[in-house]
Design a protein around this motif. Structure first.
Motif, PDB file in Angstrom:
ATOM      1  N   SER A 196       3.877   7.629   8.397  1.00 36.87           N
ATOM      2  CA  SER A 196       3.972   6.253   7.889  1.00 36.87           C
ATOM      3  C   SER A 196       4.898   6.205   6.676  1.00 36.87           C
ATOM      4  O   SER A 196       5.747   5.309   6.568  1.00 36.87           O
ATOM      5  CB  SER A 196       2.590   5.746   7.484  1.00 36.87           C
ATOM      6  N   GLU A 197       4.730   7.170   5.775  1.00 37.43           N
ATOM      7  CA  GLU A 197       5.567   7.167   4.567  1.00 37.43           C
ATOM      8  C   GLU A 197       7.030   7.397   4.917  1.00 37.43           C
ATOM      9  O   GLU A 197       7.923   6.797   4.331  1.00 37.43           O
ATOM     10  CB  GLU A 197       5.102   8.260   3.607  1.00 37.43           C
ATOM     11  N   ARG A 246       2.896  10.498 -10.701  1.00 36.23           N
ATOM     12  CA  ARG A 246       2.071  11.690 -10.873  1.00 36.23           C
ATOM     13  C   ARG A 246       2.951  12.932 -11.037  1.00 36.23           C
ATOM     14  O   ARG A 246       2.707  13.771 -11.907  1.00 36.23           O
ATOM     15  CB  ARG A 246       1.156  11.825  -9.657  1.00 36.23           C
ATOM     16  N   GLN A 250      -0.151  10.395   7.666  1.00 39.48           N
ATOM     17  CA  GLN A 250       0.270   9.568   6.530  1.00 39.48           C
ATOM     18  C   GLN A 250       1.740   9.817   6.220  1.00 39.48           C
ATOM     19  O   GLN A 250       2.471   8.906   5.846  1.00 39.48           O
ATOM     20  CB  GLN A 250      -0.593   9.877   5.310  1.00 39.48           C
ATOM     21  N   HIS A 266       2.765   5.897  -6.981  1.00 37.06           N
ATOM     22  CA  HIS A 266       1.728   6.698  -7.635  1.00 37.06           C
ATOM     23  C   HIS A 266       2.118   8.177  -7.615  1.00 37.06           C
ATOM     24  O   HIS A 266       1.983   8.887  -8.614  1.00 37.06           O
ATOM     25  CB  HIS A 266       0.401   6.484  -6.912  1.00 37.06           C
ATOM     26  N   ARG A 267       2.632   8.610  -6.449  1.00 31.12           N
ATOM     27  CA  ARG A 267       3.005  10.012  -6.323  1.00 31.12           C
ATOM     28  C   ARG A 267       4.146  10.350  -7.272  1.00 31.12           C
ATOM     29  O   ARG A 267       4.135  11.365  -7.947  1.00 31.12           O
ATOM     30  CB  ARG A 267       3.406  10.321  -4.883  1.00 31.12           C
ATOM     31  N   ILE A 316       1.413   3.999  -2.875  1.00 30.18           N
ATOM     32  CA  ILE A 316       1.180   5.437  -2.695  1.00 30.18           C
ATOM     33  C   ILE A 316       2.381   6.220  -3.208  1.00 30.18           C
ATOM     34  O   ILE A 316       2.245   7.165  -3.990  1.00 30.18           O
ATOM     35  CB  ILE A 316       0.932   5.774  -1.203  1.00 30.18           C
ATOM     36  N   LEU A 317       3.573   5.782  -2.789  1.00 31.34           N
ATOM     37  CA  LEU A 317       4.789   6.513  -3.180  1.00 31.34           C
ATOM     38  C   LEU A 317       5.018   6.426  -4.683  1.00 31.34           C
ATOM     39  O   LEU A 317       5.351   7.414  -5.329  1.00 31.34           O
ATOM     40  CB  LEU A 317       6.002   5.954  -2.420  1.00 31.34           C
ATOM     41  N   THR A 365      -2.740   5.310   6.341  1.00 32.55           N
ATOM     42  CA  THR A 365      -2.575   5.249   4.891  1.00 32.55           C
ATOM     43  C   THR A 365      -3.882   4.857   4.203  1.00 32.55           C
ATOM     44  O   THR A 365      -3.897   4.602   3.003  1.00 32.55           O
ATOM     45  CB  THR A 365      -1.485   4.232   4.498  1.00 32.55           C
ATOM     46  N   ALA A 366      -4.985   4.810   4.967  1.00 36.06           N
ATOM     47  CA  ALA A 366      -6.251   4.324   4.403  1.00 36.06           C
ATOM     48  C   ALA A 366      -6.745   5.218   3.281  1.00 36.06           C
ATOM     49  O   ALA A 366      -7.342   4.746   2.318  1.00 36.06           O
ATOM     50  CB  ALA A 366      -7.304   4.226   5.497  1.00 36.06           C
ATOM     51  N   TYR A 401       8.507   4.292   6.234  1.00 34.18           N
ATOM     52  CA  TYR A 401       8.731   3.383   5.097  1.00 34.18           C
ATOM     53  C   TYR A 401      10.003   3.765   4.346  1.00 34.18           C
ATOM     54  O   TYR A 401      10.877   2.941   4.101  1.00 34.18           O
ATOM     55  CB  TYR A 401       7.517   3.463   4.179  1.00 34.18           C
ATOM     56  N   GLU A 402      10.107   5.049   4.007  1.00 33.86           N
ATOM     57  CA  GLU A 402      11.245   5.482   3.197  1.00 33.86           C
ATOM     58  C   GLU A 402      12.537   5.444   3.990  1.00 33.86           C
ATOM     59  O   GLU A 402      13.598   5.202   3.438  1.00 33.86           O
ATOM     60  CB  GLU A 402      10.995   6.883   2.651  1.00 33.86           C
ATOM     61  N   ARG A 462      -4.940   6.820   1.170  1.00 33.31           N
ATOM     62  CA  ARG A 462      -4.001   6.776   0.030  1.00 33.31           C
ATOM     63  C   ARG A 462      -3.863   8.156  -0.604  1.00 33.31           C
ATOM     64  O   ARG A 462      -3.945   8.316  -1.821  1.00 33.31           O
ATOM     65  CB  ARG A 462      -4.479   5.799  -1.035  1.00 33.31           C
ATOM     66  N   GLY A 463      -3.710   9.156   0.247  1.00 30.73           N
ATOM     67  CA  GLY A 463      -3.697  10.539  -0.237  1.00 30.73           C
ATOM     68  C   GLY A 463      -2.516  10.810  -1.139  1.00 30.73           C
ATOM     69  O   GLY A 463      -1.391  10.418  -0.843  1.00 30.73           O
ATOM     70  N   LEU A 464      -2.802  11.487  -2.240  1.00 28.83           N
ATOM     71  CA  LEU A 464      -1.712  11.903  -3.126  1.00 28.83           C
ATOM     72  C   LEU A 464      -0.873  12.953  -2.408  1.00 28.83           C
ATOM     73  O   LEU A 464       0.348  12.934  -2.451  1.00 28.83           O
ATOM     74  CB  LEU A 464      -2.305  12.485  -4.407  1.00 28.83           C
ATOM     75  N   ILE A 465      -1.577  13.847  -1.716  1.00 26.30           N
ATOM     76  CA  ILE A 465      -0.906  14.781  -0.821  1.00 26.30           C
ATOM     77  C   ILE A 465      -1.135  14.239   0.579  1.00 26.30           C
ATOM     78  O   ILE A 465      -2.262  14.216   1.061  1.00 26.30           O
ATOM     79  CB  ILE A 465      -1.498  16.188  -0.955  1.00 26.30           C
ATOM     80  N   PRO A 466      -0.066  13.758   1.231  1.00 25.98           N
ATOM     81  CA  PRO A 466      -0.277  13.045   2.490  1.00 25.98           C
ATOM     82  C   PRO A 466      -0.708  13.961   3.627  1.00 25.98           C
ATOM     83  O   PRO A 466      -0.285  15.118   3.685  1.00 25.98           O
ATOM     84  CB  PRO A 466       1.096  12.428   2.766  1.00 25.98           C
ATOM     85  N   ARG A 505       0.826  -1.208   0.000  1.00 20.07           N
ATOM     86  CA  ARG A 505       0.000   0.000   0.000  1.00 20.07           C
ATOM     87  C   ARG A 505       0.864   1.263   0.000  1.00 20.07           C
ATOM     88  O   ARG A 505       0.706   2.125  -0.870  1.00 20.07           O
ATOM     89  CB  ARG A 505      -0.898   0.005   1.234  1.00 20.07           C
ATOM     90  N   ILE A 506       1.811   1.343   0.960  1.00 22.15           N
ATOM     91  CA  ILE A 506       2.656   2.548   1.023  1.00 22.15           C
ATOM     92  C   ILE A 506       3.521   2.638  -0.222  1.00 22.15           C
ATOM     93  O   ILE A 506       3.697   3.714  -0.806  1.00 22.15           O
ATOM     94  CB  ILE A 506       3.504   2.566   2.306  1.00 22.15           C
TER      95      ILE A 506
END
Lengths: 194, 249
Positions: B62-63, A78, B59, A74-75, A71-72, B48-49, B66-67, B51-55, A67-68
């Motif tokens: 979480s991102e 985009r 979120q 996709h971003r 998201i990344l 992350t539910a 992850y990164e 799934r925002g393009l702009i977090p 999922r994450i």
């Protein structure tokens, strides 16, 4: 490590007199000993760690990480797409500007051409007008000169007659005699050298 | 008993389960493992539910985690190491959240028990060994034979390499365990000073300020340690996984 645990766990019943702890009569779970080294709790901890961490790992790898990551991804896509779009639009704008400049230059050229032809036309029209007027004027002048000459001629012709009459009168008054018109005219003609 | 700094590590049975003479009870430790997993998974799942393009802020957290782990793994083990990403990420999040939950007063710290940290580090080393042999076969043993070492020194160097490899799970697990244990004991001891001095009248209350300040400072330090140990655990995991991927130094 999962292999060794039963061996540890088998010391469970002898918990109280565990040689490792050396503390008899534990009231709770391996009481008395230093808890992290109390082997009687190892089996339970390992089991529940395996259950909880296993489920956690499955949940992470099946749900959260895709999922994450999605998201990344996709971003990133985009953003790249938007940058491409922006570049495309910029190129379009540049093209439009170039076309506009071209159009402007053309228009300017055309305008100056129109102005030139207009100026030339006006100039030639003015020239024609001028020559026409000049011709007219010179014609008029010639006519005027002609009539002046005629008048002069006429006047000059009359001068003789006036002179004859005047001379006749003068002679009559001064001399008391009369002279004929023919004699006076001959005298005048002689005086004026004609 | 309330002042006993060791008491907080005591494991108590909540739901006694015994199978074949094995004590597999659901204990307070198990409860906090469940809480750790539920908190970490719940946080990552809920934030992350959308799934925002702009977090949103959460979120982003979480991102970022992850990164953070992804770049750690990529730096440590190369892009091939990304196949282990779910494992490293799970380990990092589990250790981090377990450490942080342990910072709550009266809460149990899962990672303050050697067997838990040892199990986690054995998972790492087990993965390294299994994947290393599966991927490289006997070439995996090149790990113990550094290139460019003179022949006479070779047995000695190989012996050192083997010992260092074997000590990895121990150092990895003891580091985390000892940090959490020592930190919590220190906190408890200083907090205990506050209580016992505070019970000694006006002078005692004045004297209690020092250990109180110390406790506050140590609490901040412990939050740092909680994060740092999770980070160190994950970084070392990445380095060890690098050995499994590229055994020939």
């Amino acid at each position: 490590m999962f292999v060794v645990t039963p061996a540890y766990a088998q010391s469970n019943p002898t918990e109280g007199t565990n040689s490792e702890t050396g503390a008899p009569g534990g009231e709770t779970h391996g009481g008395g000993s230093f808890p992290p080294f109390d082997s009687s709790t190892y089996a339970s901890q390992l089991l529940w760690l395996a259950i909880t961490f296993g489920l956690f790992y499955l949940f992470m790898s099946r749900v959260i990480v895709p999922r994450i990551g999605g998201i990344l991804e996709h971003r990133r896509d985009r953003i790249a797409q938007d940058l491409d779009e922006a570049n495309r639009l910029k190129e379009e704008a540049d093209e439009a500007i170039a076309a506009y400049e071209q159009e402007l230059a053309d228009a300017r050229k055309k305008a100056s051409a129109i102005a030139d032809t207009a100026r030339d036309k006006a100039k030639s029209a003015a020239e024609a007008e001028r020559t026409k007027t000049e011709a007219e004027l010179s014609a008029k002048m010639a006519e005027a000169e002609k009539s002046i000459a005629a008048i002069k001629q006429k006047a000059l012709a009359e001068v003789d007659t006036i002179a004859e009459e005047t001379a006749t009168d003068v002679v009559k008054h001064l001399l008391g005699g009369s002279v004929t018109k023919a004699e006076v005219a001959a005298a005048i003609r002689a005086a004026s050298g004609k | 008993m309330a002042n006993d700094p060791i008491h907080q590590f005591q494991i108590t049975r909540l739901v006694p389960i015994e199978i074949g003479g094995l004590d597999l009870s659901f204990t307070n430790s198990s409860l906090f493992m469940v809480a750790t997993v539920a908190a970490a998974a719940g946080f990552l799942f809920l934030t992350t539910a959308n799934r925002g393009l702009i977090p949103s802020r959460l979120q982003s957290v979480s991102e970022m985690s992850y990164e953070f782990v992804a770049s750690m793994l990529r730096d440590g083990a190369g892009s091939q190491g990304m196949r282990f990403f779910p494992m490293v990420f799970s380990l990092f999040m589990f250790v981090l959240v377990a450490n942080l939950i342990g910072m709550f007063p009266y809460f149990f710290t899962v990672t303050s028990h050697l067997i838990v940290t040892f199990a986690l580090s054995m998972l790492v080393v087990g993965t390294v060994v299994v994947y290393g042999f599966w991927k490289h076969g006997l070439h995996f043993l090149n790990l113990f034979v550094p290139s460019g070492v003179p022949g006479i020194l070779m047995p000695l160097v190989v012996m050192i390499e083997v010992i260092s490899f074997l000590s990895r799970p121990i150092s990895l697990s003891v580091r985390l365990f000892a940090n959490m244990l020592a930190g919590h004991i220190t906190l408890k001891v200083f907090a205990g000073f506050v209580v016992s001095l505070g019970g000694m009248g006006a002078l005692g209350i004045g004297g209690a300020i020092l250990p109180l300040a110390m406790t506050v400072a140590l609490t901040g330090l412990e939050f740092l340690v909680a994060f740092l140990q999770a980070y160190v655990f994950a970084v070392l995991t990445c380095m060890y996984l690098n050995d499994a991927l590229h055994p020939g130094h």
